[in-house]
Design an enzyme around this catalytic site. Structure first.
Site, PDB file in Angstrom:
ATOM      1  N   SER A 168       0.874  -1.187  -0.063  1.00  0.00           N
ATOM      2  CA  SER A 168       0.020   0.064   0.020  1.00  0.00           C
ATOM      3  C   SER A 168       0.860   1.398   0.162  1.00  0.00           C
ATOM      4  CB  SER A 168      -0.957   0.008   1.431  1.00  0.00           C
ATOM      5  OG  SER A 168      -1.608   1.351   1.548  1.00  0.00           O
ATOM      6  N   TYR A 194       0.240   0.223  10.841  1.00  0.00           N
ATOM      7  CA  TYR A 194      -0.462  -0.175   9.335  1.00  0.00           C
ATOM      8  C   TYR A 194       0.903   0.072   8.425  1.00  0.00           C
ATOM      9  CZ  TYR A 194      -2.933  -0.271   5.011  1.00  0.00           C
ATOM     10  OH  TYR A 194      -3.330  -0.348   3.721  1.00  0.00           O
TER      11      TYR A 194
END
Length: 336
Positions: A168, A194
């Site tokens: 990501s 994350y």
């Protein structure tokens, strides 16, 4: 998996191929004309969002698709309109569950041609697995690391397998902090955790490709784009999503592929391209977005890249071969 004696180096240059596809391309676009009959694919998270679309197009192209799921009944319900997808129980947070799934697959004697590691969690409150590992790192990275190690014989048996790790642009939030992977000595922040897990996904592809290419196993990391209607953002408030530029004032998802705001079909495209495109034959160990290989962001360009979601590229620390080799060794210890 045996330790490679090679010095850690990049396998493939981080230069775009000019594939002919782009940010607005869909998974159906990139797989058009590709026949996967006789190929076997496993798609983690293959029953929701990008994973569901990936399962659908791989199956439509003729692949045998297996979807491991923490909630098999929910997965079967989501996949009921796709004929021939097999659902198996597996929980990435539970090492015994990962091992059991892999053992069942290996017992079938099938090779594994495509493994898409699409499952993941994002920006969750601080949670730890039974071993004390921070949940986002444990799920997004360690669970998939263990799965690949256990499925290694089937990947080698394919004589030309591809592993796709969904990373990501969240890599911008954090490198892998080796001195405190599990937030035991620093304050927990959901997006730092994350980001660390997504950087780990990218580094995993670098080292997996280095170790696997001699046996025909190639690996790719993928930035799918910003797709909020997948369930991944369930821990974020509407206010936070609007502040991040993901929603309009009426609470509707914004769509602008040039700024990485994509539909699910567009979000699945790069992963499917990496899993199936003949343009990538003989290549691997790279981070991809918009259906092409991403350039590495130069130091002087980092501030602009971090601020502008439309700029292509990957931060150097997410594709650093030495960090990738170190992460592999650490991951082996953590997964025993």
């Amino acid at each position: 998996m045996a330790q490679s004696e090679e010095t850690p180096t990049m396998t493939t240059p981080h230069r775009p191929l000019h594939s002919g596809f782009g940010a607005a391309s869909t998974a159906e676009d990139v797989i058009e004309g590709i026949d996967l009959t006789g190929r076997v694919a496993i798609v983690t998270g293959g029953y929701s969002g990008i994973g569901l679309e990936t399962s659908r197009v791989l199956r439509a192209a003729g692949a045998e698709v297996v979807v491991p799921a923490r909630d098999p009944e929910r997965a079967r319900g989501a996949l009921k309109k796709i004929d021939g997808v097999r659902v198996e129980p597996m929980d990435l947070m539970d090492p015994a569950s990962v091992d059991a799934f892999a053992q069942r697959f290996l017992a079938s004697g099938r090779p594994l041609h495509i493994l898409v590691n699409s499952a993941g969690i994002m920006a969750t409150p601080l949670t730890r697995d039974a071993r004390g590992h921070e949940a986002q790192f444990a799920t997004n990275h360690l669970g998939h690391f263990r799965l690949v190690e256990r499925l290694w014989p089937a990947l080698v048996a394919a004589h030309g397998a591809r592993v796709v790790a969904l990373s990501s642009r969240g890599i911008r939030f954090s490198p892998v902090v080796f001195d405190d992977l599990h937030f035991e000595r620093r304050a927990y922040e959901p997006f730092l955790a994350y980001g660390q897990s997504k950087t780990a996904n990218a580094l995993f592809a670098v080292e997996l490709d280095r170790r696997g290419r001699a046996e025909g196993v190639r690996a790719f990391a993928v930035h799918p784009g910003q797709i909020i209607d997948t369930g991944l953002s369930k821990h974020l408030s509407e206010e936070a999503l609007r502040a991040a530029g993901a929603l309009d004032e009426q609470g509707r998802p914004l769509r602008d592929p040039a700024r990485q705001q994509k539909t699910v079909g567009q979000g699945a495209a790069t992963g499917v391209w990496c899993a199936t495109s003949p343009q990538l034959d003989g290549l691997g160990g790279v981070y991809c977005e918009n259906c092409d290989i991403s350039p590495v962001v130069a130091a002087e360009d980092e501030a602009g890249w971090r601020a502008d979601p439309g700029l292509a590229g990957v931060l150097p620390y997410a594709v650093d071969p030495k960090a990738a080799a170190r992460l592999w060794e650490v991951s082996e210890r953590l997964t025993a």
